[in-house]
Structure formats: structure tokens, C-alpha cells
Design a protein around this motif. Sequence first.
Motif, PDB file in Angstrom:
ATOM      1  N   GLU A 268       0.908  -1.135  -0.028  1.00  0.00           N
ATOM      2  CA  GLU A 268       0.073  -0.132   0.060  1.00  0.00           C
ATOM      3  C   GLU A 268       0.793   0.972  -0.067  1.00  0.00           C
ATOM      4  OE1 GLU A 268      -3.495  -0.202   0.269  1.00  0.00           O
ATOM      5  OE2 GLU A 268      -3.738   2.013   0.373  1.00  0.00           O
TER       6      GLU A 268
ATOM      7  N   ASP B 110       4.074   1.518  -1.086  1.00  0.00           N
ATOM      8  CA  ASP B 110       4.407   1.639  -2.441  1.00  0.00           C
ATOM      9  C   ASP B 110       3.708   2.223  -3.501  1.00  0.00           C
ATOM     10  OD1 ASP B 110       7.037   0.805  -1.861  1.00  0.00           O
ATOM     11  OD2 ASP B 110       7.072  -0.994  -2.923  1.00  0.00           O
ATOM     12  N   ILE B 111       2.377   1.775  -3.584  1.00  0.00           N
ATOM     13  CA  ILE B 111       1.352   2.383  -4.284  1.00  0.00           C
ATOM     14  C   ILE B 111       1.390   3.694  -4.379  1.00  0.00           C
ATOM     15  CG2 ILE B 111      -0.905   2.349  -5.085  1.00  0.00           C
ATOM     16  CD1 ILE B 111      -1.096  -0.640  -4.445  1.00  0.00           C
ATOM     17  N   LEU B 112       0.811   4.237  -3.040  1.00  0.00           N
ATOM     18  CA  LEU B 112       0.761   5.696  -2.553  1.00  0.00           C
ATOM     19  C   LEU B 112       1.857   6.622  -3.031  1.00  0.00           C
ATOM     20  CD1 LEU B 112      -1.325   5.195   0.547  1.00  0.00           C
ATOM     21  CD2 LEU B 112      -2.305   5.571  -1.700  1.00  0.00           C
TER      22      LEU B 112
ATOM     23  N   ALA C 187       2.695   7.165  -6.457  1.00  0.00           N
ATOM     24  CA  ALA C 187       1.817   8.491  -6.933  1.00  0.00           C
ATOM     25  C   ALA C 187       1.958   9.800  -6.091  1.00  0.00           C
ATOM     26  CB  ALA C 187       0.093   8.081  -6.738  1.00  0.00           C
ATOM     27  N   GLY C 188       3.096   9.883  -5.121  1.00  0.00           N
ATOM     28  CA  GLY C 188       3.247  11.336  -4.610  1.00  0.00           C
ATOM     29  C   GLY C 188       2.252  11.192  -3.485  1.00  0.00           C
ATOM     30  N   VAL C 189       1.650  10.271  -2.914  1.00  0.00           N
ATOM     31  CA  VAL C 189       0.542  10.230  -2.053  1.00  0.00           C
ATOM     32  C   VAL C 189       1.271   9.969  -0.410  1.00  0.00           C
ATOM     33  CG1 VAL C 189      -1.596   9.823  -0.814  1.00  0.00           C
ATOM     34  CG2 VAL C 189      -1.133  10.072  -3.464  1.00  0.00           C
TER      35      VAL C 189
ATOM     36  N   ARG D 287      -0.708  16.485   0.354  1.00  0.00           N
ATOM     37  CA  ARG D 287      -0.322  16.289  -1.000  1.00  0.00           C
ATOM     38  C   ARG D 287       0.456  17.326  -1.391  1.00  0.00           C
ATOM     39  NH1 ARG D 287      -5.995  14.062  -3.283  1.00  0.00           N
ATOM     40  NH2 ARG D 287      -6.311  12.583  -1.760  1.00  0.00           N
TER      41      ARG D 287
ATOM     42  N   TRP E  40       4.537  16.963  -2.654  1.00  0.00           N
ATOM     43  CA  TRP E  40       4.927  16.194  -3.869  1.00  0.00           C
ATOM     44  C   TRP E  40       4.418  17.378  -5.145  1.00  0.00           C
ATOM     45  CZ3 TRP E  40       7.441  12.948  -6.435  1.00  0.00           C
ATOM     46  CH2 TRP E  40       7.041  12.325  -7.895  1.00  0.00           C
ATOM     47  N   LEU E  41       3.313  18.176  -4.907  1.00  0.00           N
ATOM     48  CA  LEU E  41       3.044  18.809  -5.866  1.00  0.00           C
ATOM     49  C   LEU E  41       3.850  19.960  -6.164  1.00  0.00           C
ATOM     50  CD1 LEU E  41      -0.868  19.097  -5.483  1.00  0.00           C
ATOM     51  CD2 LEU E  41       0.022  17.981  -7.206  1.00  0.00           C
TER      52      LEU E  41
ATOM     53  N   ASN F 226       6.872  18.730  -7.775  1.00  0.00           N
ATOM     54  CA  ASN F 226       6.516  18.883  -9.488  1.00  0.00           C
ATOM     55  C   ASN F 226       6.553  20.196 -10.100  1.00  0.00           C
ATOM     56  OD1 ASN F 226       5.431  17.440 -11.769  1.00  0.00           O
ATOM     57  ND2 ASN F 226       3.656  18.889 -11.256  1.00  0.00           N
TER      58      ASN F 226
ATOM     59  N   THR G 196       7.898   6.351 -16.316  1.00  0.00           N
ATOM     60  CA  THR G 196       7.224   5.818 -15.315  1.00  0.00           C
ATOM     61  C   THR G 196       6.880   4.034 -15.325  1.00  0.00           C
ATOM     62  OG1 THR G 196       5.735   7.770 -15.110  1.00  0.00           O
ATOM     63  CG2 THR G 196       4.863   6.024 -13.816  1.00  0.00           C
TER      64      THR G 196
ATOM     65  N   THR H 102       8.546   1.980 -12.437  1.00  0.00           N
ATOM     66  CA  THR H 102       7.644   1.122 -11.496  1.00  0.00           C
ATOM     67  C   THR H 102       8.189  -0.204 -11.635  1.00  0.00           C
ATOM     68  OG1 THR H 102       5.818   2.686 -12.096  1.00  0.00           O
ATOM     69  CG2 THR H 102       5.261   0.546 -11.070  1.00  0.00           C
TER      70      THR H 102
ATOM     71  N   ILE I 189       0.036  -2.103  -8.466  1.00  0.00           N
ATOM     72  CA  ILE I 189       0.938  -1.163  -8.830  1.00  0.00           C
ATOM     73  C   ILE I 189       1.275  -1.087  -9.960  1.00  0.00           C
ATOM     74  CG2 ILE I 189       3.443  -0.789  -8.370  1.00  0.00           C
ATOM     75  CD1 ILE I 189       2.876  -2.164  -5.559  1.00  0.00           C
TER      76      ILE I 189
ATOM     77  N   ALA J  73       0.763   2.172 -13.488  1.00  0.00           N
ATOM     78  CA  ALA J  73       1.816   2.563 -14.234  1.00  0.00           C
ATOM     79  C   ALA J  73       1.591   2.433 -15.642  1.00  0.00           C
ATOM     80  CB  ALA J  73       3.269   2.129 -13.365  1.00  0.00           C
TER      81      ALA J  73
ATOM     82  N   MET K 257       0.993  20.080 -13.515  1.00  0.00           N
ATOM     83  CA  MET K 257       0.430  20.260 -12.081  1.00  0.00           C
ATOM     84  C   MET K 257      -0.931  19.287 -12.080  1.00  0.00           C
ATOM     85  SD  MET K 257       2.480  21.758 -10.097  1.00  0.00           S
ATOM     86  CE  MET K 257       1.878  22.296  -8.789  1.00  0.00           C
TER      87      MET K 257
ATOM     88  N   THR L 285      -3.299  12.425 -10.466  1.00  0.00           N
ATOM     89  CA  THR L 285      -2.695  11.025 -10.285  1.00  0.00           C
ATOM     90  C   THR L 285      -2.858  10.680  -8.608  1.00  0.00           C
ATOM     91  OG1 THR L 285      -1.203  11.250 -11.966  1.00  0.00           O
ATOM     92  CG2 THR L 285      -0.816   9.519 -10.381  1.00  0.00           C
ATOM     93  N   GLN L 286      -2.585  11.684  -8.063  1.00  0.00           N
ATOM     94  CA  GLN L 286      -2.631  11.481  -6.556  1.00  0.00           C
ATOM     95  C   GLN L 286      -4.222  11.110  -6.151  1.00  0.00           C
ATOM     96  OE1 GLN L 286      -1.486  15.355  -4.979  1.00  0.00           O
ATOM     97  NE2 GLN L 286       0.639  14.587  -4.639  1.00  0.00           N
TER      98      GLN L 286
ATOM     99  N   THR M 143      -5.191   7.622  -7.419  1.00  0.00           N
ATOM    100  CA  THR M 143      -4.350   6.457  -6.744  1.00  0.00           C
ATOM    101  C   THR M 143      -5.048   6.232  -5.558  1.00  0.00           C
ATOM    102  OG1 THR M 143      -2.424   7.059  -7.793  1.00  0.00           O
ATOM    103  CG2 THR M 143      -2.172   5.518  -5.897  1.00  0.00           C
TER     104      THR M 143
ATOM    105  N   ARG N 154      -7.313   2.564  -4.630  1.00  0.00           N
ATOM    106  CA  ARG N 154      -6.867   1.801  -3.649  1.00  0.00           C
ATOM    107  C   ARG N 154      -8.355   1.749  -2.585  1.00  0.00           C
ATOM    108  NH1 ARG N 154      -4.097  -2.008  -3.964  1.00  0.00           N
ATOM    109  NH2 ARG N 154      -4.007  -2.266  -1.895  1.00  0.00           N
TER     110      ARG N 154
ATOM    111  N   ASN O 296      -5.264  23.340  -2.626  1.00  0.00           N
ATOM    112  CA  ASN O 296      -3.909  23.402  -3.322  1.00  0.00           C
ATOM    113  C   ASN O 296      -4.034  24.233  -4.570  1.00  0.00           C
ATOM    114  OD1 ASN O 296      -2.067  21.935  -1.821  1.00  0.00           O
ATOM    115  ND2 ASN O 296      -2.928  19.926  -2.400  1.00  0.00           N
TER     116      ASN O 296
ATOM    117  N   PHE P 242      -1.310  27.197  -5.028  1.00  0.00           N
ATOM    118  CA  PHE P 242      -0.174  27.182  -6.180  1.00  0.00           C
ATOM    119  C   PHE P 242      -0.502  28.386  -7.228  1.00  0.00           C
ATOM    120  CE2 PHE P 242       0.517  22.975  -4.898  1.00  0.00           C
ATOM    121  CZ  PHE P 242       2.038  22.869  -4.595  1.00  0.00           C
TER     122      PHE P 242
END
Lengths: 470, 470
Positions: free
Chosen positions: A280, A282-284, A287-289, A306, A309-310, A313, A353, A357, B283, B287, B347, B353-354, B357, B361, B387, B391
Motif C-alpha cells: 500500500e 509503495d502504491i501511494l 503516486a506522490g501520496v 499532497r 509532492w505537488l 512537481n 514511469t 515502477t 501497482i 503505471a 500540475m 494521479t494523487q 491512486t 486503493r 492546493n 499554487f
Amino acid sequence: MSDIEDDVLDRSAEDTADEARDSYALDDTLLGKLRAAVAARDPAAIDALITPLHPADIADLLEQVSDPVRAAWLRLWPSSIDGDVLSELYGDLREEVIGLLPDSVLQDAVRDLDSDDVVDLVEDLEDDQQEAILDVLAPSDRVAVEQALSFPEESAGRLMQREVVAAPEHWTVGEAIDYMRAHKRELPEQFYHLVLTDPRMKPVGYVTLGRIMSTARKTPLIELLEDSFRVIPATQHEDEVAYAFNQYHLISAPVVDDDGRLVGVITIDDAMNVLDDANEEDILRLAGVDEESSLNDRVIDTTKRRFPWLFVNLITAILASLVISQFEAAISQIVALAVLMPIVASMGGNAGTQSLTVAVRALATKDLTRSNLLRVVLREAGVGLINGLVFAVVMGVIGVLWFGSPMLGVVIAVAMVINLLVAGLAGILVPVILERLRVDPALASGAFVTTVTDVVGFFAFLGLAVVLLL
Amino acid sequence: MSDIEDDVLDRSAEDTADEARDSYALDDTLLGKLRAAVAARDPAAIDALITPLHPADIADLLEQVSDPVRAAWLRLWPSSIDGDVLSELYGDLREEVIGLLPDSVLQDAVRDLDSDDVVDLVEDLEDDQQEAILDVLAPSDRVAVEQALSFPEESAGRLMQREVVAAPEHWTVGEAIDYMRAHKRELPEQFYHLVLTDPRMKPVGYVTLGRIMSTARKTPLIELLEDSFRVIPATQHEDEVAYAFNQYHLISAPVVDDDGRLVGVITIDDAMNVLDDANEEDILRLAGVDEESSLNDRVIDTTKRRFPWLFVNLITAILASLVISQFEAAISQIVALAVLMPIVASMGGNAGTQSLTVAVRALATKDLTRSNLLRVVLREAGVGLINGLVFAVVMGVIGVLWFGSPMLGVVIAVAMVINLLVAGLAGILVPVILERLRVDPALASGAFVTTVTDVVGFFAFLGLAVVLLL
């Protein structure tokens, strides 16, 4: 909004064929009834709804109701919550529920639990909540919990239960059965092996209960040892423990201290939890969560989780923009460049990606090692090159047909090959390098690889355009 | 390349602190020794290296060596491979190894296995390989395997083992122990519960072996039933089975046919495998990687497997380019638009994607349901909005400072808010809608969400620019 919701979620007759795939979803009407009981301030009705449920399902209900309903529910009928329900709750919600419970309910809940469950319960709590729970325990239980907490976080020592069923290595089947009958009150609720120890309490092997039960009383236990026997050091990381259970099909394994002496046992259900959590995570992370995220966080907490990671980015995207800005003159002459340039970057990002992955997973499952790294790198380069050539042809043709410029077709085709090759290489090398630097590759690979594919994608396309088109 | 490899993978003294995190990696020198033994054409040396290893580690070795080394190894010493090693191999590699083995070795390997392992082994094989293995089995085993294969793929019926230890519900502890001693040769290698059945073979409950062993002989088994008892329908999907084991902490569970009669048993180790595979699949699919991929595929196979998702992404990227091409006039007047536009799209893509994902899950773990969908959608919208606003301010300022145009700052700020809000909504609604349409959300959500955020990102930014700047 409610129309969309109904369209999407209404179950139709044709769904029954797929019923076998959704057997354990919580009954929708249950939640409605619970909300009604809470609204009616009717503790008896709440009790009647909650009592038949498994603790894991009660925990799910707690997650699914809104904050005010949850607070009212626990105020009306706090004894919905016992120790097992608390054990099933995760992270912030567990802290919140503990905060909502009267002391007496909390104390009863904690006293019911085995020491390893108490450890799991308190280890993530704030100091004052932790202290409040430890104060409730009997002195011997408190010592057990505090000893477990002295092991590093996420170690086998935290994961194990201290109640082990062990016997001297010279015992017979009959002696073992008589001992268990005489001490039945002290046996753990679930155990699968009898561990044999030498006089210094070092485990020498184990015997399955099925084997003991089906063998004559006079047989020495030492003749019944299982091949699968492995001991786990108490300081081993829980991810390694889960890997060992999964790789070697273990059901339970004794845990030993630095001197090799038996201190506890880990069972497969705990290992399954760890493995599930690690996947779990790894999955999150990919995705940057933040892996602590849950659907129950407040909006502001989710936003904060969140944000980082944004933000990373944004830096990446600005770097890419700086590359583009070097080519403003070219773009103002040929606007088609602005139209086509995101395609090259986007294809590189996706190919990268894919590679990263696969690499992150192969590192996690120990399939990618020093021994096969070179081969895997060359393979990824090959895959990137071939897909690059295929998409180069496709995009080259599209470029020509769309903008009528064969040279523009050549530019985008060559840029595509370069970026997909680079994406394959970055996708494998970045996670490997991060792993060597002890940075979790699942967490950081995405940002690095995307930066590489964006920068290379824009630079290759626009740079080639300047050379070949202007 | 070899220099990079050494830099990255050389272990230094400081690594020892982290040793506990990498206890089960295969010994690098082992692979070297194996290659040397194969190169020297020395079957005895190969045997000496392989024999001490666990079947799972032998399978890992088979994965890690190159194709020619593997072929030479198996030609020199095919008896490295027994049934357990075959069971540990995945997908294409398993087929390849089976193809390399002489018939006699393959036959010995298969005869060793329990029927559920044979099922697992043959179900993915080509028809002729499957037939070759079935022909080797004793007639009764063959019937058992063929019956299991009659259940749907990925069902509980395929997963279960048929050897169940069951007893009539009226038996006592003593009768059960005597029965097991008398039938010890027929007992499965691992079992944890004794299942009690009524006269029509319907399971009524189960008793743990530990409880039986620690209770007086005259006690009726029916007094020792466990609360955790649950039966699994043979047609239930294996993902649901894994969910039940994980949710309800099951160790084993009896499997029943449509009439509720006992037909087999599933144990937690099988459920753990299924859960691990399902997570792995999620996973990889998230990707855009085919879940059958492995590091051992040939370059051309990997290329083909990665191609479809890249092709989908190309369509997406071209759609986005079509949006941009509508604004060529604006871009040729203000080239800064071309510089900044990828930031808004990127962005949005990351925020989407966040969200998706988390949604994928939450659907997999049944935490996102009809009951809390509206709340979760509103929450994602809130997160996207906040967010987006943060931004927007950051990028607005950067836009002004970089290009000296306050209005350009406003344009990018407003576009950012719009795209992050849309990203949050698309990230949650797309997976939910796909799930309702019975399309795996892990597989397809990414493409849809990225299309939305690209198109909206470019359109909002360039459209606002036309309105406000020209």
C-alpha cells in the motif's frame, strides 16, 4: 451531485453475475440504520446494530461515517468500541476515537488485548495518550509492553507476540500434550507450532500441532522437526520478516535476541499485515501520496499531505519551462513547435514511469540485484529504443500530415527516439541509485525521472528544430 | 556501464547498520559460482550449490541468470528442478523451464505435488504442455486436478486444497485424536483446524488444533468451536477470499459448493499470495505496465507489453496538442504562453494521479462505498481547490516576476485553480465510474484522468489568455 452518485452506484439486475466479486462490502442499509439510530439518540438501537458485527467491520463503519455522526455515536454508546475494534483502526482515526472514549471504556478495551496488540495500539500515539493507556495495564503487562517498545520501530521485536509455546528438546509427544492440557489457560489463542529449545533457551526446531496430534505419545518430538524452520532476529526490519514469510511460506517463526535466545514468535497473519501495508505504501508513494493518508483525514490535512509532492512537481515543471524559454525565438517563428512539444515530453514521462515502477517493484521483491543489473539496464534501453523507433515513425508521419513539413516530422521522430531511450535508462538507474543512497525509491524516483524526461524531451525536440528547421 | 554499476552497488562499511533490512537477498557470490560451474560443465558442482537452497531461492536463481546460462544449467543438471521449484516460478519463465526439462524429470516433479499445486502449475500452461503433465498423474490425482480446473479461473475452487481434515459434529476430543493417529498418512502436511460437519457434509464450525490438544479427551468438540468460523463459496473470486482472510484474520476457511457441502479448504498462505499478487497487479497497472511482465521477458515481449499504454498516451497527448493548435495565433503573439502552459497541465496531471491512486486503493479495500462517495468527492474537490489556490498564488507571482506581466500572472493563477479542482474531481469520479462499468479502475483511470487534466489545463490557460491578454 446526488444524481451522478445514483447513476454511478445504483445496482442493476445484471450485477448479480458479479456478485461473487463483492461479497464482503458493508451493507449500505446498515450505515443508514446506524445514522438513523444516532439521530434518534437511541443507544439500544445502536447496540443492536453493532453487536453482531466483526470488530474489523465496526472499524470500517467508524471510518465511513462523517465526523459529527461518529462523535454522537460514541457519546451515545461508547461501549461499541472494544480493544479489537481499536486494533483495527488506523492512524489518525484511532487517535481520534481514543480521544472520544471515556476513560472507563478505554481501560476495559485495553485490558482485553494481548501485549503485542497493545504495542501496536500505543506505538503511534502521542506521549500523553500512550501514558494514559500504559497506566491502565497490570504491572506485568506494562513491563511486557515497555520491553517490546524498547525494540526499534518496525522491527520484529515490535511485531512479535511474547507468548510462545516451547518445550525442552528432549520431550516426547505425550509430555507435550500433558503439559498443554495442564497449562491450557496460559496458551495463546492461536498457535501452530511447538518450538523446541536447548537448555540455554535457543530454539533448535519446531513441530506442527498436526504432527504432534497424529503421532504416538512415546515418540520424541525431536524426530518430528519441520524443514521449514527459520529463526528471526528481534532487530530485523518488519519488511524483511514479511519477505521471509512470503518467500519461504512460513506460518510462524520464533524470534530470538542477540544471543540467539527465544523471546517471542511471529505468525503469518502479522506478516500478511506488514506485507499489505508495505505494498500500500509503495502504491501511494509512487503516486506522490503520503502513506499515512486516509479517506477520513480532514480536507486541510489531506491538502497538506499532497502539497509537498505537488511542490516538487512545480519545481520540475518550472525547470522544463526554463528549457522551453531558451527556444522562444524558434517557437515564435514556428508555432507548430509549441503544439507538438508536449507530445515528446509526455511520451517520455509515461515510458519512464513504466520503467521506474518495474524497477521499484523488482527492488522491493529482491528480483533486481547487483548480479542482473547490467542485463536489466540493457534490456530497458532496448525496450526504450524499439518503442522509440515505432513511435518515431508514427509521430513523424503525423507531423508531416498535420503540418506538411517533412523536416518537422524528422525532428519529432528523432526527439522521440532520444527521449524514450533516456526514459528507459532513467527509469531503471534512478531507483537503483536512490536505493543505494538509502532513499526509498518508491518515494523519490518519480520526480527525478519526470524531470529528466521533461528536460530531455523539450531540449531534444526544440534543439533539433533550431538545428534542422531554422 | 560497468563503472556505474560498481559505483552504485558496491557495499561500503557504513552499510552494515542497514544490514537488518536486507537479510534475505541472494548471495551475490552464489550466482558467480553457479555461472562458473555451468561454464565448467560440472553437474556435481551445480548439484552441490543448488541442493542446500530453498525451492523459492532456486526459483530466484533461475530468474536471475541469463537465458543461455539457464538452458545450459538445466541441460547439465535438470534434477535441480523439483515440483516445489516449478511452483515457485512465474508465468513465461515457468513455461520455458518446463519446456527445457526432460520428460522423466518433469514427471517426477509433478508427482511430488499436492493437487492444488498441480492446478496452480498447469492452469496457465498451453494446452499441449498441460496435457503432458496431466498424463503423468495417477488417475485419482488427475480427476482431482480436472475437477479443480472445472471451477472458474481465479475462484476459490481453484485456490483450495481438497484434502480437508473434518469430523462429525458429535465427536469428542479423544475420538478426533485417535482418528488422526490412525490416519496420519492421509493428513495434509499443514493444517490448523479440524472442521466439524453435519451428516450432509455441511460445515458447522471448526476447532483449532491447539484447543483440541489442550482439552480433556472426553470433551465434545462442539464445545470448542471458534468464533472466527466462516465458509467460502467455491465460486467466490480469489480477490474476495484474500480480502476476507485479511479483514477477518482467518488462518484457514472451509470451502463449500452450491449446496453448502464441504469440498476443500483454503489456508492463509494461499490468501497471502493472492493479496500480494493483486497489490502487485494494481501497482503495475497504475503505471501502465502489463501485470504479467517480469524482468526475464525478452526485450521484444516487454516492448510489446509496454506499447499499448504508450499508444493510449499518444492519443491523449495528440488530443492535448489539438487543443493547443486552436490557440496558435495567441502563442505566436505571446510566446510566454508556450513557456508556461506545460506547468498548468503538469500540475493537473500530478494532482489527478494523487486523487485517482487514493480512489483506486479505496475501492480495492472497500473503503470507498456508495455511502461515503459524496463526502469523498466533496473532500477531493476541497483539496483540489485549496492546493489550487496556493499554487495559483505561487505561480501568479512567478509569472509576474518572470515575464513582468500582472495579467499573465492572473491567467496562470486562475487556470491553475480550475485545473487542480478538475483534477481532484476527475481523480475520484473516473475510477468510481470505471468500477461501475466493470472496468478495472487501476488499468484505465490514468489515461482518462490525464486526458482531462491535459485538455482542461491547456484550454483554461490559453483560453483565458485570449480573453484577458489579447
